[in-house]
Design an enzyme around this catalytic site. Structure first.
Site: not given
Ligand code: NDP
Length: 366
Positions: A182, A185-186
């Site tokens: 992701c 997300c990261d």
């Protein structure tokens, strides 16, 4: 964590309609079921670290994406004022900064809008997972992780699908230490900033991930196991025209390299192999992002609902969301290995709610 306003049940202590999942299919089903006075109860998933890592956070895959340019009704524009008026301020925590709103609606925004619309019509929401079910009993029994058991006359399964990993031991070792599925997300983590990164896959998701990562990375290698991409033409163009993206064709990952003892170091490179020549090359990279497709989230069903060979729930009739268990319906990516679009998921969520409503009426329950 659960919403304390959700504790009431249907008139006989049994829920009319429980919806499992909080992507576009789940929320659309909830909107229709609520407007049909079924008083639906929706399990949106738990906010656990395991769910985060496995890509099963509440609000589904769209919560992990950026702009959604192809959902009808949301042309690009300045959405900020509309979003502020439509969504409770306490639910605006995941919105990007104002200056990024001049584009299309984002995945998290779209999901919050759907959630708000569903709760506006009386959907009750529990922030928890359903971990097992018993569909041999009537009413059905659903067991949650932290909120006990619930009985239901109908169930709509809208649990979506989760990102696949390659299955290499070295990949497992470096999860959360440079290996991720992701980018949204990261991607902004310090370990990826101004560094070289690798994205595995050549579909639309891979292009989306790679494009997003170029905001932070010095360079992004896109690893294709074939000589061409699977992505749509418009997404391919996006990859070709981005000077920070380099396609590496006919290549697969042999090993993720790095230091798994010191978590601050993590991934330092990716050993790739050219499938035509068998030659290996070490690419310097601090991150490897997987974008190689998805697996439907059906484990909690314990095999009680018929699936196709690839694990996706099998609809029993064309254009009906009915499953092999009467009274259990499936919507969205958990039953769709072909279209897999937000808008098609939402459409099948609507269908599932209508199917549930008709089933309840024909059974004389509601
Ligand atoms: P896809 O199945 O479309 O693509 C998967 C990619 O991963 C392919 O390039 C595939 O290679 C590759 N792959 C699969 N397994 C491996 C493996 N073991 N090793 C290396 N490579 C592998 O999945 P996506 O998640 O990209 O897309 C799913 C759906 O969602 C599609 O319908 C897509 O259109 C849609 N989508 C749309 C977006 C948009 O319109 N903006 C954004 C994101 C997704 P190969 O081609 O060789 O099989």
């Amino acid at each position: 964590m659960s919403d304390t306003t959700t504790k009431s049940h249907g008139s006989d202590g049994v829920e009319n309609c429980v919806i499992i999942g909080s992507g576009p299919a789940g929320w659309s089903a909830a909107i229709y079921a609520a407007r049909a006075n079924l008083r639906p109860l929706l399990f949106e998933g738990a906010m656990t670290e395991e769910n985060r890592i496995m890509g099963r956070f509440p609000m589904g895959q769209l919560a992990q994406t950026t702009e959604v340019e192809n959902y009808a009704g949301f042309p690009s524009g300045k959405l900020k004022e509309f979003l502020d008026s439509a969504i409770d301020p306490s639910r605006q925590y995941m919105f990007p900064p104002v200056e990024e709103h001049a584009h299309a609606v984002t995945g998290p925004e779209l999901m919050e809008l759907m959630r708000q619309q569903a709760t506006n019509f009386g959907t009750r929401v529990i922030t928890d997972d359903i971990v097992s079910v018993d569909f041999s009993k009537r009413p059905f029994v659903l067991n949650s992780s932290e909120n006990g058991s619930i009985q239901a006359h109908t169930v709509i399964i809208a649990t979506g699908a989760s990102a696949n990993y390659l299955g290499l031991p070295s990949e497992e070792k470096f999860r959360n230490r440079g290996v991720s599925a992701c980018a949204v997300c990261d991607g902004a983590l310090p370990r990826f900033r101004n560094k070289q990164l690798v994205v595995v896959g050549g579909g639309d998701s891979a292009v989306e991930e790679a494009s997003y990562l170029t905001k932070y990375a010095s360079k992004v290698y896109m690893l294709l196991r074939r000589g061409e991409m699977r992505a749509s033409k418009i997404m391919q163009e996006r990859a070709f025209s981005n000077p920070k993206i380099e396609l590496v064709k006919f290549s697969v990952v042999d090993e993720v390299l790095g230091d798994d003892v010191d978590p601050r170091i993590g991934v330092t490179g990716v050993r790739i192999r050219n499938v035509e020549t068998n030659q290996t090359t070490d690419l310097e990279a601090t991150g490897m992002f997987l974008a190689i497709g998805h697996t439907p989230n059906t484990k909690f069903l314990g095999g009680q609902v018929e699936t196709h060979e690839n694990g996706y729930i099998a609809w029993q009739k064309p254009y009906r969301t009915i499953t092999s268990v009467e009274g259990v319906f499936a919507a969205g990516d958990v039953a769709d290995d072909y279209y897999r679009q937000a808008i098609t998921s939402a459409g099948t969520g609507c269908m599932a709610a209508l199917d549930a409503e008709r089933y309840l009426a024909s059974a004389g329950i509601h």
